[in-house]
Design a protein around this motif. Structure first.
Motif, PDB file in Angstrom:
ATOM      1  N   ASP A 153       0.311   3.851  -2.877  1.00 10.35           N
ATOM      2  CA  ASP A 153       0.206   5.369  -2.702  1.00 10.35           C
ATOM      3  C   ASP A 153       1.203   6.203  -3.232  1.00 10.35           C
ATOM      4  OD1 ASP A 153      -1.991   4.474  -1.274  1.00 10.35           O
ATOM      5  OD2 ASP A 153      -1.194   4.700   0.752  1.00 10.35           O
TER       6      ASP A 153
ATOM      7  N   GLY B 232      -7.494   3.409  -5.139  1.00 14.43           N
ATOM      8  CA  GLY B 232      -6.839   4.962  -5.906  1.00 14.43           C
ATOM      9  C   GLY B 232      -7.216   4.893  -7.392  1.00 14.43           C
TER      10      GLY B 232
ATOM     11  N   ALA C 112      -5.428  -1.598  -3.217  1.00 12.97           N
ATOM     12  CA  ALA C 112      -4.958  -0.164  -3.133  1.00 12.97           C
ATOM     13  C   ALA C 112      -5.253   0.433  -4.504  1.00 12.97           C
ATOM     14  CB  ALA C 112      -3.324  -0.423  -2.884  1.00 12.97           C
TER      15      ALA C 112
ATOM     16  N   ARG D  33       0.859  -1.153   0.075  1.00 11.98           N
ATOM     17  CA  ARG D  33      -0.044  -0.120   0.102  1.00 11.98           C
ATOM     18  C   ARG D  33       0.900   1.433   0.006  1.00 11.98           C
ATOM     19  NH1 ARG D  33      -5.381   0.068   0.733  1.00 11.98           N
ATOM     20  NH2 ARG D  33      -6.296  -2.014   1.174  1.00 11.98           N
ATOM     21  N   THR D  34       1.968   1.244   0.502  1.00 14.65           N
ATOM     22  CA  THR D  34       2.878   2.332   0.620  1.00 14.65           C
ATOM     23  C   THR D  34       3.463   2.321  -0.684  1.00 14.65           C
ATOM     24  OG1 THR D  34       3.661   1.880   2.906  1.00 14.65           O
ATOM     25  CG2 THR D  34       5.159   3.288   1.703  1.00 14.65           C
TER      26      THR D  34
ATOM     27  N   SER E 133       0.255   9.177  -5.912  1.00 15.17           N
ATOM     28  CA  SER E 133       0.509  10.461  -5.560  1.00 15.17           C
ATOM     29  C   SER E 133       1.071  11.258  -6.598  1.00 15.17           C
ATOM     30  CB  SER E 133       0.927  10.778  -4.241  1.00 15.17           C
ATOM     31  OG  SER E 133       2.528  10.205  -4.117  1.00 15.17           O
TER      32      SER E 133
END
Length: 350
Positions: A187, A223, A219, A183-184, A191
Motif C-alpha cells: 500500500d 492495487g 495486494a 499489505r502495509t 501510494s
C-alpha cells in the motif's frame, strides 16, 4: 492448548530408575548412588549401572535427571540454518536477548544450537528429551507440512512456535501477522505511484514467507500494479542474483521488496553496479528492520517489529507451558513501517 504434557507417561514413556534397577537386578537406591557418584555400592555394581546408562546414549548427569524426572531449568532453541546466516541476521540476536531477559530473571538457562537440517533438529529434540536436557523448546522457521510439531507432541516436550502459526493447532505460537505486514508495504509503494513491484523473497517452504507471498500477490492485484516474485536464500550473494532477475521485470518508477535487511543491502549495491539509483530509479523496502537499515545511505524503509519484546513474550509463554498451564496462540502488535529515504527522498536521513 495445554503445554504441560506428562512426558513420563503413555506411549513412548522413558525408563525410570525402577526400570533400570529391574533390568539389572539391583535396587533403585543403587541406581541413584551410581548416577550421582555417591558411595555405598560396589565398584562392580556401579560400573554395571553406568555401562547400561552409556548403552542408552546418556551421560551420568543427564541420565540422573531423566530417570528421576527432575527439571533441567533450561529451555532449548535450535535453528536449522547455516551459521553465517544466523550470525548475520539481527532478528535472531534480538530474539535470544529478549528470551534471556525473562529467563535470567527466573534463573533459567537457554541452550542454543545451530544444526544443518530439520532432520538433525528433530534428532536433537529426541536426544534432549531422552536426556531431560531441556524442559521445553522454542521452534522457529516453521515449514509448510512441518513434521516438528507432531514429533514434539509425541515426545511430550513442551514447545512454542515463534514467528508463525501451526496450521493444525498442535503447538501454541507467538507471531506477527505477516499478511498485514506485506499489505502495509505494498500500500505504501502504490501510494507513491509505483506501477511495478518485485518481491525478492526467501524460500516459500517457510510458513511465514508463504503467507507473505500470498499477501503480496493479492495486494498487488488489488492495487492494479505489475508484480514479480524472485526466490533467494538468505545470503547476500543469492539476493544479488535474484535482484538482477527481478530487474528484467521492472520499469521505472518501480520498487523492490526484500525479505530482510541483509538481502536489501545486497540488492541496493547490485542496483548501483547497474547504474540504477535508489530511490530515483527504484524504491527499496526491507521486511526486517535493524541498525543496518539506518546506517545505509539512503536509509532503508523497513518494517519494524519489537523483536526484543517478541522474544520475552515467547519465553514467558513457554515457561507457562512448562509449568502445565493452558497456553494458547498469541499475536503480537502489528509491525510499523519506518518510512525512510529508500522510498521517500523527502525524508531526511538520520
Amino acid at each position: 492448548m495445554a503445554g504441560g504434557t506428562n512426558r513420563a507417561g503413555g506411549q513412548g514413556r522413558r525408563p525410570r530408575a525402577r526400570d533400570i534397577a529391574d533390568v539389572l537386578g539391583v535396587s533403585q537406591t543403587a541406581v541413584s548412588f551410581a548416577l550421582n557418584g555417591r558411595p555405598g555400592i560396589s565398584e562392580e555394581t556401579r560400573e554395571r549401572i553406568l555401562s547400561k546408562v552409556r548403552e542408552m546414549g546418556w551421560s551420568p548427569n543427564s541420565a540422573a535427571r531423566a530417570l528421576t524426572g527432575a527439571r533441567s531449568s533450561t529451555l532449548g532453541f535450535a535453528v536449522a540454518r547455516a551459521p553465517e546466516d544466523v550470525g548475520s541476521e539481527a532478528f535472531f540476536l534480538q530474539l535470544i536477548a529478549g528470551m534471556q531477559s525473562v529467563l535470567s530473571a527466573q534463573r533459567y538457562g537457554l541452550l542454543f544450537q545451530v544444526v544443518p537440517s530439520i532432520k538433525e533438529e528433530i534428532a536433537l529434540y529426541r536426544r534432549w528429551s531422552e536426556e531431560n536436557r531441556v524442559d521445553g523448546v522454542v521452534v522457529v522457521d516453521l515449514r509448510v507440512d512441518d513434521d516438528r510439531p507432531r514429533v514434539l507432541k509425541e515426545l511430550g516436550l513442551p514447545a512454542l512456535i515463534a514467528g508463525a502459526r501451526d496450521p493444525l493447532g498442535r503447538i501454541p505460537s507467538v507471531s506477527f501477522d505477516d499478511a498485514v505486514a506485506m499489505r502495509t508495504v505494498v500500500d505504501h509503494l502504490v501510494s507513491l505511484g509505483h506501477r511495478a513491484i518485485a518481491y525478492v523473497s526467501g524460500e516459500p517452504a517457510f510458513e511465514h514467507i508463504r503467507r507473505r507471498r500470498e499477501a503480496f500477490t493479492a495486494a498487488t492485484e488489488e492495487g492494479g500494479v505489475a508484480a514479480a516474485v524472485e526466490t533467494a536464500d538468505f545470503t547476500a550473494e543469492d539476493s544479488a542474483r535474484a535482484t538482477l532477475a527481478a530487474l528484467a521485470h521492472m520499469d521505472s518508477p518501480g520498487a523492490l521488496v526484500f525479505e530482510n535487511e541483509v538481502m536489501a543491502v545486497a540488492g541496493i549495491e547490485t542496483l548501483r553496479t547497474r547504474g540504477r539509483s535508489v530511490p530515483g530509479d527504484l524504491a527499496v523496502v526491507s521486511m526486517e528492520d535493524s541498525l543496518i537499515c539506518t546506517a545505509m545511505r539512503p536509509q532503508i524503509t523497513a518494517l519494524h517489529r519489537d523483536t526484543l519484546r517478541f522474544g520475552a513474550v515467547a519465553a514467558q509463554q513457554l515457561r507457562r507451558a512448562v509449568d502445565g498451564e493452558d497456553v494458547r496462540t498469541r499475536d503480537m502488535p502489528p509491525s510499523r513501517l519506518m518510512i525512510r529515504g529508500s522510498t521517500d527522498p523527502s525524508v531526511e536521513a538520520g
